[in-house]
Write a protein that holds these residues in place. Structure first.
Motif, mmCIF file in Angstrom:
data_model
loop_
_atom_site.group_PDB
_atom_site.id
_atom_site.type_symbol
_atom_site.label_atom_id
_atom_site.label_comp_id
_atom_site.label_asym_id
_atom_site.label_seq_id
_atom_site.Cartn_x
_atom_site.Cartn_y
_atom_site.Cartn_z
ATOM 1 N N ASP A 104 -9.566 13.362 -9.652
ATOM 2 C CA ASP A 104 -8.996 12.656 -8.505
ATOM 3 C C ASP A 104 -9.110 13.484 -7.232
ATOM 4 N N LEU A 113 -3.592 -3.448 -9.222
ATOM 5 C CA LEU A 113 -3.472 -2.139 -8.584
ATOM 6 C C LEU A 113 -4.879 -1.633 -8.316
ATOM 7 N N HIS A 114 -5.173 -1.298 -7.063
ATOM 8 C CA HIS A 114 -6.466 -0.737 -6.679
ATOM 9 C C HIS A 114 -6.238 0.736 -6.356
ATOM 10 N N PHE A 115 -6.955 1.626 -7.051
ATOM 11 C CA PHE A 115 -6.801 3.055 -6.843
ATOM 12 C C PHE A 115 -7.843 3.559 -5.845
ATOM 13 N N THR A 123 0.845 -1.187 0.000
ATOM 14 C CA THR A 123 0.000 0.000 0.000
ATOM 15 C C THR A 123 0.880 1.236 0.000
ATOM 16 N N THR A 153 -3.108 4.025 -2.990
ATOM 17 C CA THR A 153 -3.100 3.021 -4.055
ATOM 18 C C THR A 153 -2.527 1.732 -3.479
ATOM 19 N N ARG A 154 -3.159 0.603 -3.805
ATOM 20 C CA ARG A 154 -2.772 -0.680 -3.220
ATOM 21 C C ARG A 154 -2.514 -1.704 -4.320
ATOM 22 N N TYR A 155 -1.385 -2.394 -4.234
ATOM 23 C CA TYR A 155 -1.052 -3.487 -5.140
ATOM 24 C C TYR A 155 -1.243 -4.791 -4.389
ATOM 25 N N LYS A 212 -9.385 0.056 -10.979
ATOM 26 C CA LYS A 212 -8.353 -0.966 -10.763
ATOM 27 C C LYS A 212 -7.716 -1.364 -12.091
#
Length: 172
Positions: A125, A46-48, A24, A29-31, A53
């Motif tokens: 964003d 990748l979750h934005f 994270t 953003t989380r991978y 994603k």
């Protein structure tokens, strides 16, 4: 990682991020996926923070194949893109759920759209304040300062908060 504000939960090998894990970033953003030698490598997503994603195959930190899906479920296609083209300007929610009755226009893909702070723009964003040139995310966390090019683009193309009365104005 503690120096840059990111968090890793997963497998290690010889002190390096390797195997399955969740990385994270400070931005939210989380991978989630496979790592090798401290880099994204193999299958991963990748979750934005805004809900989009990117699911892909990674090699040494570089995406070599994948697909991007927006928060509303719309899948991006680089060819034969049918969303908001020159002939059909409907939002994805309108394509899926139909158009609203006359007089109830849909201004964004969100139904109902985000309320924009006074004097600011919604730049996709987060919110942009042209007076301070600061962009904050939708939870009021600092994202970045806008340079001249981004400032010009936002002011020219993005949705702005209501700051004037619109409607019929008599000529007299």
């Amino acid at each position: 990682m503690e120096y840059v504000g990111s968090i890793y939960e997963g497998e290690y090998h010889n002190g390096r991020l390797e195997g399955s894990g969740v990385y994270t970033l400070q931005t939210g953003t989380r991978y989630e996926g496979e790592m090798k030698d401290g880099m994204y490598h193999g299958k991963g997503t990748l979750h934005f923070p805004i809900g989009n994603k990117y699911e892909g195959i990674w090699e040494k930190g570089i995406a070599v194949e994948g697909k991007y899906t927006f928060a509303d479920g719309l899948k991006y296609k680089d060819k034969d893109w049918e969303y908001c083209d020159g002939y059909d300007r409907k939002f994805y929610t309108e394509i899926c759920n139909g158009l609203k009755p006359a007089g109830r226009s849909q201004l964004t893909n969100l139904d109902s759209p985000r309320e924009i702070p006074e004097g600011c723009y919604d730049c996709g964003d987060g919110f942009y304040n042209p007076q301070t040139r600061v962009i904050i995310d939708y939870k009021n966390t600092f994202l970045r300062n806008a340079d001249d090019d981004e400032h010009e683009w936002i002011v020219r193309t993005c949705r702005k908060s209501w700051d004037e009365i619109t409607g019929y104005k008599p000529k007299h």
